[in-house]
Design a protein around this motif. Sequence first.
Motif: not given
Length: 242
Positions: A51-60, A72-83
Motif C-alpha cells: 500500500g505504500m509507495p515502492a520507494t518507501n517500501i524499498l527504503k526499509t 527511484e531507479e530501483y522502483a522503476a526497475q521493479r515497475e518494469l519487472l511487474y509490468r
Amino acid sequence: MPSNHPSYALIFDMDGVLIDNTPEQAKAFQLLFRDLGLTTNARQLLRRLNGMPATNILKTVFTNPVPKKKLEEYAAQRELLYRVLYWNKRRELAGLTRFLEAARAAGLKIALGTGSAPETIGYIIDHLNLRRFFDVVVGKADVENGKPHADTFAAAARKLGVPPERCVVFEDAILGEQAAYKAGMRCIAVLSSLKEKDFQAPLTTIQDFTGITPAQVLELLAQQPETPKPSKAMAQRNYMKL
C-alpha cells in the motif's frame, strides 16, 4: 439511509482491490532483490508494508541509507519487472464492474486512491476501461505523503466534496486500512492477499465484489457510525520507522 443519497462516496485502492496483482508485485520485488544481492522475503515484506509507495517500501530493506534518486531507479526497475509479469493477467476482481455500475446508478460518488504513479494507474484502469467510473483519481503525484498517511484518502474526499464520515474505503492492505482511519473514514477489507484476522476493524470483509451491493455498504455505515481510531499496536508492528 437512502441508497441514492448524493453525498456518500466510495474510495477504492487499486492494487489488490480493483485487481488481484499482489503475487506479481511480490515476484517483481523478489527479482529486484535478487539483482541487488538482497535476501529479503518480498511476500513477507508486502504483508506488512503493501500500500505504500515502492520507494518507501524499498527504503526499509537497506541497512544503510540509500539516496532518493537511487531508490527511484530501483522502483522503476521493479515497475518494469511487474509490468512484464502482469501484462497478460490484467483483469478486474470478480463483480467489480457490476458493483461500480450499481454505485453510479445509486448516485454515489466514486474515487480511486492509490500510491501508484499516473502511468501505472493508466496501465490498469485504462486497459480495463474503468476510468469512466471514477469522479476523482488520486495517486502518488497528487499528495506529499503516501499511505499509511491519510493524505491520499483525504485528498479524494476533498475533491469529491464529501465529508470523511460519509466515505467508505475499499482496501486490501493493513496500512491502507490505517490510512482510512487516520482520514476519519470507515473501511471494507478486500481479502485478496490477507486474512480477516490481519485487519483491525473493517465494516466487513469481502473476497471480491460479487456478494455485496452499494445498498449493503450504506447499511453497514448506518449500523457502525463510529470511525475506529488507528491502532498504535499495528502501527508499531507494521509501520516500523516510516
